[in-house]
Design a protein around this motif. Structure first.
Motif, PDB file in Angstrom:
ATOM      1  N   GLN A   1       0.918  -1.211   0.042  1.00  0.00           N
ATOM      2  CA  GLN A   1       0.071   0.010  -0.045  1.00  0.00           C
ATOM      3  C   GLN A   1       0.935   1.196  -0.093  1.00  0.00           C
TER       4      GLN A   1
ATOM      5  N   TYR B   1      -7.007  -3.695   2.442  1.00  0.00           N
ATOM      6  CA  TYR B   1      -7.033  -2.184   1.694  1.00  0.00           C
ATOM      7  C   TYR B   1      -7.734  -1.235   2.230  1.00  0.00           C
TER       8      TYR B   1
ATOM      9  N   ASP C   1      -7.787   2.457  -2.192  1.00  0.00           N
ATOM     10  CA  ASP C   1      -7.481   1.308  -2.959  1.00  0.00           C
ATOM     11  C   ASP C   1      -8.903   0.760  -3.592  1.00  0.00           C
TER      12      ASP C   1
END
Length: 593
Positions: free
Chosen positions: A271, A303, A307
């Protein structure tokens, strides 16, 4: 006996009367073409004896006539026997009672002559109603051709549009696949850091990640996304993917070449990576004037909200311009694709019956390699093939500590008895029911622990059933704990998922992707065991699934148009919350509920 000896003396060893046998012997000095010429004496000076016109020919005597008749009768019998022996043998896939195909020894290969003699219907069944492409070497992947012998004929049929799109994808994959000219040209864009004009091939690269059940579900999700966006799917082989799965596309591999430039960076993508799509959105670093050559999509269960914008139409429009999308996920994210408006019509055409998505994609993509197929075929034939009914019980326990746990065993038995999946047993000392002409049931148990199998087996060994049915309990392996990176462990896991998919009735554990794969491949609506709380067996112990589709465990709860949170399980009738996970999403057929 005297009559038989008399007949044999008249007939001779070769089955013909002696005078006929002698007549077949060629005389010395005569050519084959002289058969119709009159006989001539070998001595030219020998006298010619005139034939008596009133004398009957010797071969018309009654005994000789009888001999000719018997010889003809015997010849007819021999011809008939040979015809019976040499006629086409029965197929190995003859349906047994209940429509289940009884498997003996499937053919290892099909010759060109045999293939040419196959009927259109046989070809259709062999390739799952047109779902699979022809043109593969059968010996390289036996499961592709033999799996139909081990399954009931499915009531689910792929849409003609899905078949058409799959046939259209295959030449695209061949044209853009590894080592093709288009692949090399697009690879130069990746190396340069920026697209060099427009590309005729765009890609989604799937990173091998998580357990085997998750990998199978996410790979199917990635392929559907590639199909919807006209991309080519390339698969990171990881440590064992090539050992587990045959190539699904004709003439070209789906596996990512080992010299792919970003391959060494896969483990470091997360991430916080600068190329992560969510991170670029957070930093406002995306510019339509400077389209990146690749973007990393982080669709793992952890996420964040940025995202998750992957599932918005506006973001999909931007991603379409990026030639390389690198995807890591442990989620079956297909249900959320059905909530993206720009994909709606295409998905309607592909899957008129919403619960068939993984069923068809799984059967199209995932064919066990010959080594795994051997495990499946041998076990099925040895332990399951002869039973009148096959029942699968997939057990996944989330409790910590050493099992087996009594509350889990109680829950399994309560589910099987309450839903009439297995017969009750009679207490010791009670009169037994006659077992003549009673059906047999084979129960396939899959679990990391052997304890549940042993206890269920002992129950049906020690006590007779109230119905008189014979119940056998089998378990292929018990690995004790999950060993994701171990090759043989994953071979066994893949074999057991497939074996479960070959059963007639299936019981699965909540939250288990292992069970999701089995139910989807088999086209089964399982009975799902509720997740126990506080080590207590739930009541009711299980419920029937709404559909055979897997559950999306970590879906976004966001309305892209309204830009606010929303319950995505309440937007359309064909996307509902899962039975085993209240916040998860799954596809259903609205008319079935």
């Amino acid at each position: 006996m005297q009559l038989l000896l008399h007949f044999q003396s008249r007939v001779g060893r070769n089955g013909l009367p002696p005078f006929l046998a002698r007549s077949q012997m060629r005389r010395p000095g005569r050519a084959a073409g002289d058969a119709d010429e009159p006989s001539k004496p070998s001595d030219p000076d020998a006298p010619i004896v005139p034939r008596d016109p009133d004398r009957k020919p010797r071969w018309l005597g009654p005994i000789r006539v009888m001999g000719v008749f018997v010889a003809c009768l015997m010849a007819t019998s021999v011809v008939f026997s040979v015809a019976v022996v040499l006629r086409d043998p029965p197929t190995n896939g003859v349906p047994a009672e209940g429509g289940v195909r009884e498997v003996t020894a499937p053919k290892e290969a099909t010759s060109s002559n045999e293939a040419a003699s196959q009927t259109v219907e046989e070809k259709k069944n062999e390739f799952l109603g047109g779902l699979l492409a022809a043109g593969f070497d059968e010996g390289s992947c036996l499961s592709r051709y033999q799996s139909v012998l081990f399954r009931k004929e499915s009531k689910h049929k792929p849409s003609s549009y899905l078949i058409s799109r799959l046939r259209g994808y295959e030449p695209l994959h061949k044209r853009c696949g590894p080592h093709s000219k288009s692949y090399k040209r697009t690879l130069e864009m990746l190396k340069s850091g920026h697209p060099l004009g427009t590309s005729d091939c765009n890609y989604v690269v799937w990173i091998s990640f998580s357990g085997l059940g998750n990998r199978i579900l996410t790979l199917a999700s990635a392929f559907l996304y590639a199909l919807l966006t006209n991309r080519v799917l390339l698969v990171d082989p990881g440590v064992d993917m090539t050992d587990l799965f045959c190539e699904p596309f004709p003439e070209v591999s789906w596996f990512l070449p080992s010299d792919f430039p970003l391959k060494d960076q896969f483990n470091g993508l997360n991430q916080n990576s600068p190329h992560c799509y969510g991170k670029m959105l957070t930093n406002n670093s995306l510019s339509k004037l400077e389209t990146p050559s690749f973007t990393y999509l982080h669709l793992v269960h952890d996420y964040n909200d940025h995202d998750k914008l992957f599932f918005c139409d506006e973001d999909q429009s931007f991603l379409q311009s990026i030639p390389w999308l690198i995807m890591r996920t442990d989620n079956y994210f297909v249900p959320s694709l059905f909530l993206i408006p720009s994909f709606e019509q295409e998905l309607d055409n592909l899957f008129p019956e919403r619960e068939n998505v993984f069923h068809f994609l799984g059967q199209y993509l995932f064919h066990p390699t010959n080594s795994v197929w051997g495990l499946i075929r041998r076990y099925y034939q040895a332990y399951l093939a002869k039973a009148d009914e096959r029942i699968g019980i997939q057990i996944r326990v989330f409790d910590t500590g050493v099992g087996p746990f009594q509350h889990v065993l109680d829950q399994i038995l309560a589910c099987t008895v309450r839903e009439n999946l297995l017969p009750r047993t009679i207490k010791e000392g009670s009169p037994e029911v006659s077992s003549l002409n009673r059906k047999s049931k084979a129960v396939l148990v899959t679990s990391l622990s052997p304890g549940y199998f042993e206890r269920i087996r002992d129950i049906y060994w020690h006590y007779p059933t109230t119905t008189g049915e014979a119940v056998s309990i089998v378990q292929p392996s018990h690995e004790e704990y999950q060993q994701t990176e171990k090759e043989m462990h994953n071979r066994k896991a893949w074999a057991e998922m497939y074996l479960l998919s070959l059963t007639d009735v299936l019981i699965t554990s909540s939250w288990s992707t292992f069970g999701y794969v089995a139910q989807g491949l088999g086209g089964l609506k399982p009975w799902i065991l509720y997740k126990p709380e506080n080590r207590t067996a739930p009541d009711p112990p299980c419920r029937r699934a709404m559909s055979m589709e897997p559950c999306f465990h970590a879906p976004p709860f966001y309305d892209c148009k309204a830009r606010r949170g929303v319950d995505t399980g309440d937007l359309v009738p064909h996307v509902r919350h899962c039975e085993d996970m209240s916040w998860g999403l799954k596809l259903v057929n609205p008319h079935d509920n």
